[in-house]
Design a protein around this motif. Structure first.
Motif, PDB file in Angstrom:
ATOM      1  N   GLU A  54      47.713 100.926  11.693  1.00 34.12           N
ATOM      2  CA  GLU A  54      48.576 101.974  11.142  1.00 34.12           C
ATOM      3  C   GLU A  54      49.586 102.462  12.170  1.00 34.12           C
ATOM      4  O   GLU A  54      50.787 102.579  11.880  1.00 34.12           O
ATOM      5  CB  GLU A  54      47.734 103.160  10.664  1.00 34.12           C
ATOM      6  N   VAL A  55      49.130 102.722  13.386  1.00 33.99           N
ATOM      7  CA  VAL A  55      50.014 103.264  14.413  1.00 33.99           C
ATOM      8  C   VAL A  55      51.071 102.241  14.828  1.00 33.99           C
ATOM      9  O   VAL A  55      52.257 102.570  14.959  1.00 33.99           O
ATOM     10  CB  VAL A  55      49.193 103.716  15.637  1.00 33.99           C
ATOM     11  N   ILE A  56      50.662 100.984  15.024  1.00 33.89           N
ATOM     12  CA  ILE A  56      51.612  99.942  15.414  1.00 33.89           C
ATOM     13  C   ILE A  56      52.644  99.737  14.297  1.00 33.89           C
ATOM     14  O   ILE A  56      53.849  99.592  14.556  1.00 33.89           O
ATOM     15  CB  ILE A  56      50.873  98.621  15.716  1.00 33.89           C
ATOM     16  N   ARG A  57      52.195  99.755  13.073  1.00 34.01           N
ATOM     17  CA  ARG A  57      53.103  99.575  11.927  1.00 34.01           C
ATOM     18  C   ARG A  57      54.122 100.715  11.873  1.00 34.01           C
ATOM     19  O   ARG A  57      55.327 100.481  11.710  1.00 34.01           O
ATOM     20  CB  ARG A  57      52.291  99.511  10.642  1.00 34.01           C
ATOM     21  N   ARG A  58      53.652 101.943  12.037  1.00 36.11           N
ATOM     22  CA  ARG A  58      54.558 103.096  11.969  1.00 36.11           C
ATOM     23  C   ARG A  58      55.558 103.096  13.124  1.00 36.11           C
ATOM     24  O   ARG A  58      56.754 103.367  12.937  1.00 36.11           O
ATOM     25  CB  ARG A  58      53.741 104.387  11.973  1.00 36.11           C
ATOM     26  N   ARG A  59      55.089 102.777  14.309  1.00 38.67           N
ATOM     27  CA  ARG A  59      55.961 102.815  15.491  1.00 38.67           C
ATOM     28  C   ARG A  59      57.071 101.774  15.406  1.00 38.67           C
ATOM     29  O   ARG A  59      58.256 102.095  15.555  1.00 38.67           O
ATOM     30  CB  ARG A  59      55.130 102.598  16.761  1.00 38.67           C
ATOM     31  N   TYR A  60      56.720 100.518  15.139  1.00 39.68           N
ATOM     32  CA  TYR A  60      57.717  99.450  15.269  1.00 39.68           C
ATOM     33  C   TYR A  60      58.512  99.208  13.990  1.00 39.68           C
ATOM     34  O   TYR A  60      59.605  98.657  14.043  1.00 39.68           O
ATOM     35  CB  TYR A  60      57.043  98.196  15.817  1.00 39.68           C
ATOM     36  N   THR A  61      58.010  99.670  12.867  1.00 40.98           N
ATOM     37  CA  THR A  61      58.837  99.679  11.665  1.00 40.98           C
ATOM     38  C   THR A  61      59.990 100.658  11.859  1.00 40.98           C
ATOM     39  O   THR A  61      61.136 100.364  11.486  1.00 40.98           O
ATOM     40  CB  THR A  61      57.996 100.091  10.432  1.00 40.98           C
ATOM     41  N   ARG A  62      59.688 101.787  12.472  1.00 41.68           N
ATOM     42  CA  ARG A  62      60.733 102.786  12.713  1.00 41.68           C
ATOM     43  C   ARG A  62      61.757 102.289  13.729  1.00 41.68           C
ATOM     44  O   ARG A  62      62.959 102.487  13.555  1.00 41.68           O
ATOM     45  CB  ARG A  62      60.103 104.094  13.190  1.00 41.68           C
ATOM     46  N   LEU A  63      61.284 101.649  14.807  1.00 43.33           N
ATOM     47  CA  LEU A  63      62.225 101.132  15.801  1.00 43.33           C
ATOM     48  C   LEU A  63      63.164 100.100  15.184  1.00 43.33           C
ATOM     49  O   LEU A  63      64.361 100.076  15.488  1.00 43.33           O
ATOM     50  CB  LEU A  63      61.469 100.518  16.984  1.00 43.33           C
ATOM     51  N   LEU A  64      62.617  99.236  14.305  1.00 45.76           N
ATOM     52  CA  LEU A  64      63.457  98.233  13.638  1.00 45.76           C
ATOM     53  C   LEU A  64      64.449  98.914  12.696  1.00 45.76           C
ATOM     54  O   LEU A  64      65.632  98.535  12.656  1.00 45.76           O
ATOM     55  CB  LEU A  64      62.577  97.254  12.859  1.00 45.76           C
ATOM     56  N   ARG A  65      63.989  99.903  11.967  1.00 45.17           N
ATOM     57  CA  ARG A  65      64.848 100.591  11.008  1.00 45.17           C
ATOM     58  C   ARG A  65      65.981 101.323  11.720  1.00 45.17           C
ATOM     59  O   ARG A  65      67.124 101.334  11.244  1.00 45.17           O
ATOM     60  CB  ARG A  65      64.020 101.574  10.183  1.00 45.17           C
ATOM     61  N   GLU A  66      65.672 101.932  12.876  1.00 44.37           N
ATOM     62  CA  GLU A  66      66.687 102.689  13.619  1.00 44.37           C
ATOM     63  C   GLU A  66      67.432 101.823  14.638  1.00 44.37           C
ATOM     64  O   GLU A  66      68.297 102.329  15.362  1.00 44.37           O
ATOM     65  CB  GLU A  66      66.014 103.865  14.339  1.00 44.37           C
ATOM     66  N   GLN A  67      67.079 100.514  14.668  1.00 43.55           N
ATOM     67  CA  GLN A  67      67.742  99.548  15.556  1.00 43.55           C
ATOM     68  C   GLN A  67      67.689 100.003  17.024  1.00 43.55           C
ATOM     69  O   GLN A  67      68.676  99.928  17.759  1.00 43.55           O
ATOM     70  CB  GLN A  67      69.190  99.316  15.125  1.00 43.55           C
ATOM     71  N   LYS A  68      66.532 100.461  17.430  1.00 42.80           N
ATOM     72  CA  LYS A  68      66.327 100.881  18.811  1.00 42.80           C
ATOM     73  C   LYS A  68      65.656  99.758  19.608  1.00 42.80           C
ATOM     74  O   LYS A  68      64.987  98.896  19.035  1.00 42.80           O
ATOM     75  CB  LYS A  68      65.471 102.153  18.856  1.00 42.80           C
ATOM     76  N   PRO A  69      65.824  99.746  20.928  1.00 44.10           N
ATOM     77  CA  PRO A  69      65.256  98.662  21.747  1.00 44.10           C
ATOM     78  C   PRO A  69      63.727  98.630  21.698  1.00 44.10           C
ATOM     79  O   PRO A  69      63.067  99.680  21.621  1.00 44.10           O
ATOM     80  CB  PRO A  69      65.749  98.977  23.158  1.00 44.10           C
ATOM     81  N   LEU A  70      63.189  97.437  21.766  1.00 45.43           N
ATOM     82  CA  LEU A  70      61.736  97.241  21.734  1.00 45.43           C
ATOM     83  C   LEU A  70      61.194  97.158  23.160  1.00 45.43           C
ATOM     84  O   LEU A  70      61.924  96.800  24.091  1.00 45.43           O
ATOM     85  CB  LEU A  70      61.403  95.955  20.975  1.00 45.43           C
ATOM     86  N   PRO A  71      59.917  97.462  23.367  1.00 48.25           N
ATOM     87  CA  PRO A  71      59.334  97.373  24.713  1.00 48.25           C
ATOM     88  C   PRO A  71      59.140  95.930  25.159  1.00 48.25           C
ATOM     89  O   PRO A  71      59.146  95.012  24.340  1.00 48.25           O
ATOM     90  CB  PRO A  71      57.993  98.090  24.548  1.00 48.25           C
ATOM     91  N   ASP A  72      58.950  95.751  26.454  1.00 44.20           N
ATOM     92  CA  ASP A  72      58.689  94.416  27.002  1.00 44.20           C
ATOM     93  C   ASP A  72      57.192  94.109  27.020  1.00 44.20           C
ATOM     94  O   ASP A  72      56.804  92.952  27.148  1.00 44.20           O
ATOM     95  CB  ASP A  72      59.245  94.321  28.431  1.00 44.20           C
ATOM     96  N   LEU A  73      56.369  95.155  26.931  1.00 44.54           N
ATOM     97  CA  LEU A  73      54.917  94.963  26.938  1.00 44.54           C
ATOM     98  C   LEU A  73      54.258  96.132  26.215  1.00 44.54           C
ATOM     99  O   LEU A  73      54.672  97.284  26.378  1.00 44.54           O
ATOM    100  CB  LEU A  73      54.386  94.886  28.376  1.00 44.54           C
ATOM    101  N   ILE A  74      53.244  95.825  25.405  1.00 49.19           N
ATOM    102  CA  ILE A  74      52.438  96.848  24.748  1.00 49.19           C
ATOM    103  C   ILE A  74      51.032  96.789  25.347  1.00 49.19           C
ATOM    104  O   ILE A  74      50.430  95.715  25.431  1.00 49.19           O
ATOM    105  CB  ILE A  74      52.366  96.625  23.224  1.00 49.19           C
ATOM    106  N   LEU A  75      50.533  97.941  25.764  1.00 50.29           N
ATOM    107  CA  LEU A  75      49.179  98.030  26.308  1.00 50.29           C
ATOM    108  C   LEU A  75      48.313  98.820  25.343  1.00 50.29           C
ATOM    109  O   LEU A  75      48.666  99.938  24.948  1.00 50.29           O
ATOM    110  CB  LEU A  75      49.176  98.711  27.678  1.00 50.29           C
ATOM    111  N   MET A  76      47.181  98.246  24.958  1.00 49.68           N
ATOM    112  CA  MET A  76      46.212  98.929  24.104  1.00 49.68           C
ATOM    113  C   MET A  76      45.020  99.346  24.945  1.00 49.68           C
ATOM    114  O   MET A  76      44.526  98.564  25.764  1.00 49.68           O
ATOM    115  CB  MET A  76      45.735  98.011  22.976  1.00 49.68           C
ATOM    116  N   ASP A  77      44.587 100.588  24.764  1.00 55.80           N
ATOM    117  CA  ASP A  77      43.422 101.067  25.507  1.00 55.80           C
ATOM    118  C   ASP A  77      42.167 100.538  24.822  1.00 55.80           C
ATOM    119  O   ASP A  77      41.496 101.235  24.057  1.00 55.80           O
ATOM    120  CB  ASP A  77      43.405 102.592  25.552  1.00 55.80           C
ATOM    121  N   GLY A  78      41.864  99.289  25.082  1.00 61.46           N
ATOM    122  CA  GLY A  78      40.718  98.638  24.450  1.00 61.46           C
ATOM    123  C   GLY A  78      40.783  97.138  24.659  1.00 61.46           C
ATOM    124  O   GLY A  78      41.608  96.638  25.438  1.00 61.46           O
TER     125      GLY A  78
END
Length: 470
Positions: free
Chosen positions: A308-332
């Protein structure tokens, strides 16, 4: 008491003080403990708590310290020189450098002070050193031939250093806590006539003798202060950009400019939230942090919460055409990494490297799970410490957010139980008071100002009287 100093080079004096505690230890703590403390085990306490120490033995230590601070350091310096050479022969150059620095600190601290003279005129000494566009200014305030205070300033220099120092001196005495002395000493190149006329005091450029020695010492301190600043900048760069380069090499990524890290928080599945922190070039970008209240998942479900969180975060970045990160770190570990990659690749068509921060039995990051393999980071490397800082930060951010949500929900739940409080009144109270503490301390009049009837306000206040203490 016996007093030594003053010591203009504070860092060297502190290092020498710590060295003395190791070579000539005295009683470290004031407690009358019956067993030795940690300092005794480290060799920094004489051990009165561990065994009997005679008055003569203690006095001998004090005499040795007094002789040391009076300049009798030949034997100790020779011992340090031998240790430095031995370390160099063992190729332990870092240890050798430590011994070398300690020798320099001792020389700087206990050498004969050139700042003293028999002239008791109150004077201030101004000096500067400039390098790489930065100006370092040192001020010695001498009263009764003794430095009573030292002030320093470091800032970028956009003009000539002489003009900057002249302006600095004039502003220096506009401050209320700086009293104008009878004499001011300045280096070559300063307009002494203009300064003397403006400040109405004597301004000199010393050429020789004790006054010149004072000015030279202030200049040396200016250079040391600026070099220490450059050293800190270099260390900070190594801690951030250097750590990013190490991490990029370890994961086989060209350059990791932006990292986004996620962590989830809940207590037995209640009030689930997630948090994201952003690091750019190894430094936290706090304005870019984000909080997420979980909407589609009930209970503790790591896989679904991550999606849910990944979907909400990166759907919004794509919609707003904002730059994406170079690395995603998950605490797990595998669960979170697989959940994130499914959403990114299968749903959004994005290829962003995802790594899991795998913890050891002490709940500390021990390695990274990347491309289904464990990437071990050297615990002494800057990359390792960077990942640990990111893990600690995202965990702190998530926990703090969870506490806020849990407290607010508890607040809301308690209001729902009060007679006469409906959804509109509850939201009005929550918005105004924000915390239970503020609501508890408020009087009835403050409730009535919100348009709440007196009877309902009394019911709310009464609910706190019957509240069970926690």
């Amino acid at each position: 008491g016996v007093y030594f100093g003053p010591y203009p080079h504070v860092y060297a004096a502190t290092e020498t003080q710590q060295f003395i505690q190791k070579v000539y230890p005295l009683r470290k703590c004031a407690r009358n403990s019956k067993r030795a403390c940690l300092y005794y085990s480290m060799g920094q306490c004489i051990g009165c708590c561990d065994h009997d120490v005679t008055q003569e033995e203690y006095a001998t230590q004090i005499q040795k310290i007094s002789r040391f601070l009076n300049g009798e350091v030949k034997e100790i310096k020779q011992n340090l020189v031998e240790k430095m050479h031995d370390a160099a022969e063992r190729l332990d150059f870092e240890q050798a450098a430590d011994y070398r620095d300690q020798i320099r600190y001792i020389e700087t601290t206990v050498e004969k002070q050139t700042i003293m003279s028999r002239d008791y005129t109150n004077r201030d000494v101004f000096a500067f050193f400039m390098d790489k566009g930065w100006l370092s200014i040192q001020v010695f305030l001498l009263r009764q031939s003794t430095i009573i205070k030292r002030e320093a300033a470091l800032f970028p220099c956009y003009g000539t250093p002489e003009d900057e120092l002249l302006s600095f001196i004039m502003q220096f005495y506009q401050e209320q806590n700086h009293i104008l002395p009878k004499e001011i000493l300045v280096p070559e190149g300063i307009d002494t006539e203009l300064l003397a006329e403006t400040l109405e005091t004597t301004v000199r450029i010393p050429k020789r003798g004790n006054k010149k020695s004072m000015l030279d010492l202030a200049t040396t301190n200016s250079e040391l202060a600026l070099n220490e600043k450059f050293l800190l900048i270099e260390r900070s760069k190594h801690k951030t950009v250097g750590a990013i380069q190490e991490l990029s090499e370890a994961l086989g990524i060209a350059y990791i400019e932006t990292i986004e890290a996620f962590d989830h928080s809940n207590i037995q599945g209640t009030n689930p939230v997630s948090a994201m922190v952003v690091y750019k070039d190894g430094k936290p970008e706090r304005k870019a942090y984000r909080k997420y209240k979980i909407k589609t998942v009930e209970g503790s479900h790591e896989f679904a919460t991550t999606q849910e969180v990944i979907r909400r975060r990166y759907t919004r970045l794509l919609r707003e055409q904002k730059p994406l990160p170079d690395l995603i770190l998950m605490d797990g570990g595998k669960i979170q990494v697989r959940a994130a990659k499914e959403v990114l690749e299968d749903e959004l068509g994005l290829v962003i490297p995802v790594a899991g921060m795998v913890k050891d039995n002490k709940h500390r990051t021990a390695s990274l799970l990347f491309n289904d393999e464990l990437v071990e980071l050297d615990p002494r490397s800057q990359a390792f410490h960077l990942v640990q800082r990111i893990q600690d930060e995202v965990h702190r951010f998530a926990i703090t957010f969870h506490r806020q949500v849990r407290g607010k929900n508890s607040f809301s739940s308690q209001l729902d139980q009060v007679e006469g409080v409906g959804p509109k009144t509850r939201n009005k109270v929550l918005k105004h008071f924000k915390t239970m503490k503020r609501m508890r301390e408020a009087d009835l009049e403050e409730f009535q100002k919100l348009g709440i009837p007196l009877k309902v306000a009394e019911n709310i206040k009464d609910s706190f009287k019957t509240e069970v203490p926690k």
